[in-house]
Design an enzyme around this catalytic site. Structure first.
Site, PDB file in Angstrom:
ATOM      1  N   PHE A 114       0.851  -1.182   0.000  1.00 20.71           N
ATOM      2  CA  PHE A 114       0.000   0.000   0.000  1.00 20.71           C
ATOM      3  C   PHE A 114       0.894   1.242   0.000  1.00 20.71           C
ATOM      4  O   PHE A 114       1.831   1.328   0.794  1.00 20.71           O
ATOM      5  CB  PHE A 114      -0.892  -0.022   1.241  1.00 20.71           C
ATOM      6  N   ASP A 185       1.997  -5.848   7.837  1.00 18.65           N
ATOM      7  CA  ASP A 185       0.794  -5.010   7.793  1.00 18.65           C
ATOM      8  C   ASP A 185      -0.390  -5.958   7.557  1.00 18.65           C
ATOM      9  O   ASP A 185      -0.461  -6.642   6.518  1.00 18.65           O
ATOM     10  CB  ASP A 185       0.932  -3.975   6.662  1.00 18.65           C
ATOM     11  N   TYR A 210     -11.055  -0.374  10.622  1.00 21.43           N
ATOM     12  CA  TYR A 210     -12.280   0.095   9.950  1.00 21.43           C
ATOM     13  C   TYR A 210     -12.668  -0.781   8.768  1.00 21.43           C
ATOM     14  O   TYR A 210     -13.691  -0.572   8.158  1.00 21.43           O
ATOM     15  CB  TYR A 210     -12.133   1.565   9.506  1.00 21.43           C
ATOM     16  N   LYS A 211     -11.828  -1.768   8.427  1.00 22.22           N
ATOM     17  CA  LYS A 211     -12.159  -2.651   7.307  1.00 22.22           C
ATOM     18  C   LYS A 211     -12.941  -3.853   7.846  1.00 22.22           C
ATOM     19  O   LYS A 211     -14.100  -3.735   8.180  1.00 22.22           O
ATOM     20  CB  LYS A 211     -10.897  -3.085   6.579  1.00 22.22           C
ATOM     21  N   ARG A 357     -12.751  -3.989  -7.413  1.00 21.48           N
ATOM     22  CA  ARG A 357     -12.406  -4.735  -6.199  1.00 21.48           C
ATOM     23  C   ARG A 357     -13.682  -5.090  -5.434  1.00 21.48           C
ATOM     24  O   ARG A 357     -14.543  -4.236  -5.224  1.00 21.48           O
ATOM     25  CB  ARG A 357     -11.540  -3.801  -5.359  1.00 21.48           C
TER      26      ARG A 357
END
Ligand SMILES: Cc1ncc(COP(=O)(O)O)c(C=O)c1O
Length: 398
Positions: A114, A185, A210-211, A357
């Protein structure tokens, strides 16, 4: 007892007419979260005022919730703590790990990572100067690129774009064999698949909530430090709440015990209240059941889309061991196709340059949603319904 996914689904607010395949980016609202946050606001902040830090246990919340996340990622008790954003925690873990390997100067990462992780590493090496550098290689070359110059590997287990999954055990073992430390990560792993930090011997790990963990927009991150390092790692971001005795107000910094030292400043109490409510849902979830269902959902989606949409190219590995809990397809007009899908009630997202996605989150997505999403996507592709100007104007968040 096997996990009851009807029960977990019933605990989320899922708007009528929407099939939500974007929980890999922002999880939906747990029904209990609104009341929990309201209670924290009204009964705790409202009535207890500053005494809430002691009376309502706000000060212990970061470690208490850290332990609950720890169960999902195979962390030992007392090794995970909440706070800050993931980018900050990446920086902190990386800086701490580098300092523990003082004769080496290279951070090894990959081009699928990322961007924020790479930016934070780049910022850190510029601050450190002194020959430090960030080396990035293609994702498939990571294992071979770990040599005796590498101080730390900084790898995101599941690629945010393609869903490709690294072999955490093999990379960590090679890093150790070469005298390097590992920073993982887990942004697209925590709550998405079983992780075994203790089992693979990871040194540091970080992730967001938050995912797949459903803490809401801006929910805090977590950091893990292996018990063997916890009292040796210098936190790099040495804030007062990571001090051994914050309320002694000493002028000199002394790191706190174990994982507590990775805290920096005041925790986000309201967001943590939402996260605490979200974590209640995980209590009845077995991670092996979650993984089995995630793979069945993603297999079904891949087969359905490949059968009905010949213009979309699969970007996610088919091999179960090599993928996370999302499926991505490539198409040059991916952005417009995704906007048309969202307009038709199927929410996924788009990642440049050409990735559509779709996140599969067994807590609230079932086979029925998969089949309906495939039908809607097939219709949009067959009719060219995406090919309209209003679907081609890029919004700020894609
Ligand atoms: C793999 C990964 N790392 C880091 C980040 C950045 O997280 P934050 O915005 O919380 O700092 C994200 C955000 O989606 C991510 O997916």
């Amino acid at each position: 007892m096997p996990t009851d996914f009807d029960t977990t689904k019933a605990q989320f607010v899922l708007p009528e007419g929407i099939i939500y395949l974007d929980g890999n980016s922002l999880g939906p609202l747990p029904k209990a979260a609104a009341a929990r946050v309201a209670r924290t606001v009204e009964a705790e902040w409202g009535q207890m005022l500053i005494t809430g830090w002691n009376k309502a246990g706000w000060m212990d919340q970061p470690a208490r919730i850290g332990d609950r996340i720890g169960r999902l990622i195979g962390a030992e008790p007392g090794t995970v703590v909440m706070g800050d954003t993931l980018s900050i925690k990446v920086y902190q873990a990386l800086a701490s790990a580098l300092e523990m390997n003082p004769t080496r100067r290279v951070i090894l990462s990959d081009t699928g990572n990322f961007p924020s992780d790479l930016y934070m590493a780049d910022g850190l090496v510029r601050t450190l100067g002194n020959g430090y550098s960030l080396r990035t290689v293609a994702p498939e070359d990571v294992l071979d690129a770990i040599d005796d110059t590498v101080a730390v590997t900084m790898i995101t287990e599941v690629d945010y774009r393609t869903g490709r999954r690294h072999d955490m055990g093999a990379i960590t073992a090679k890093a150790h064999a070469m005298g390097a430390l590992s920073v993982w990560d887990l942004a697209h792993s925590a709550g998405a698949l079983p992780v075994d930090l203790a089992g693979v011997g990871a040194d540091f790990a970080v992730g967001c909530t938050y995912k797949y963990l459903n803490s809401g927009p801006g929910g805090p991150a977590f950091i893990y430090v292996a018990p063997r390092h916890a009292d040796a790692a210098r936190p790099a971001l040495s804030g007062w709440l990571g001090h051994e005795a914050p309320f002694a107000f000493d002028l000199d910094y002394r790191p706190g015990r174990g994982i507590e030292r990775m805290r920096v400043g005041t925790p986000p109490v309201l967001q943590l209240a939402a996260l605490e409510a979200a974590m209640d849902i995980w209590d009845g979830v077995d991670m092996a059941d979650l993984r089995a269902r995630s793979l069945a959902l993603t297999d079904r989606f891949i087969a359905g889309v490949e059968g009905a949409c010949p213009d979309l190219t699969l970007a996610t590995p088919r091999d179960h061991a090599r993928r996370g809990s999302q499926v991505s397809f490539r198409h040059p007009e991916g952005y417009a196709i995704m906007q048309a899908l969202i307009a038709a009630g199927v929410i996924g997202d788009f990642r440049a340059p050409d990735i559509l996605r779709f996140g599969f989150t067994p807590l609230y997505i079932g086979f029925d949603e998969v089949d309906r999403a495939v039908d809607i996507l097939a219709r949009i592709m067959a009719t060219g319904a995406w090919d309209r100007p209003e679907f081609k104007t890029r919004a700020k968040v894609t």
